[in-house]
Scaffold this motif. Sequence first.
Motif: not given
Length: 272
Positions: A106-108, A183-188, A190-194, A265-270
């Motif tokens: 949402g913030d993104r 944690a799964l939702m936290t992971f998702l 980082t890659i989802a857009r909504s 890892r994903i969020f730090s590079r996105s």
Amino acid sequence: MTQLNPKRLLNITLFELTRLFLTKRGLLAVAAFTICWLLILRYPVGQAVSTMSSPELAAVAQHIFGVIGLSKLLMWPEAELAMYWLIALYSFPIFCLFLCSDQIVGDRQRGTLRFLSLRATRSEILFGRFLGQVLILAILITITLVATVATLAFRESSLLLSGLNRSLVLFFYLVVTVLPFIALMTFLNTIARSSRLTVIMAILFFAMGNIVVSLMSWQLPIFAILNYIFPGVQLEQVAGQNADLFSSIGIPLLQTVVLLVAAQRIFSRSSL
């Protein structure tokens, strides 16, 4: 991983409570949760003793629970907590998929994630939001447990102390159980857009993922180990109090750590 500032981490964690109780989306989620649990407390939990006191229904329940490995629950004197345990163990993980769907997406979308990243590191934002969701779920579990114990005490006040002791154990296991789902939702996130796409991806992960792993396991049984990538793989054993310490606590904690490390890892590079 960058060093985490405890003060900023705490502020982000507590802000999740504000987002839940002071936003329209959060209040709708709380309202839906409240209505569902009022119905659960009124009927399945509230009628647990009267249902089990019927000789005909008790015999059927004994047979069914024995077949699916839940016979230990029938020996609990706190029938309301036994019914609560079964319902909460499966409903709270499902509820997590919807409640925790908007941690950072949402913030993104709104562009506020860049503003937040000027005042906190990405790791602090990610873990702070995760801990905030854990705090919210812990509060909701506590409220439902207190209501269930109150129902139990109203029926039989002598069971209040044992009910409180058992509810503390149930609280611990429920919180541990929901950790990998959050944690799964936290992971998702980082890659989802909504947030909607996050929920869809979670549903597809469980539905399609289980089908793929089942087909692979059917061809080569060694692939059955891939079932451990799915949060909740141990729920059937935990529900009947038949799980060992590793299955009931070790597996969900390990899944949580792996998912959070991958998310970081994903969020730090996105891009923000």
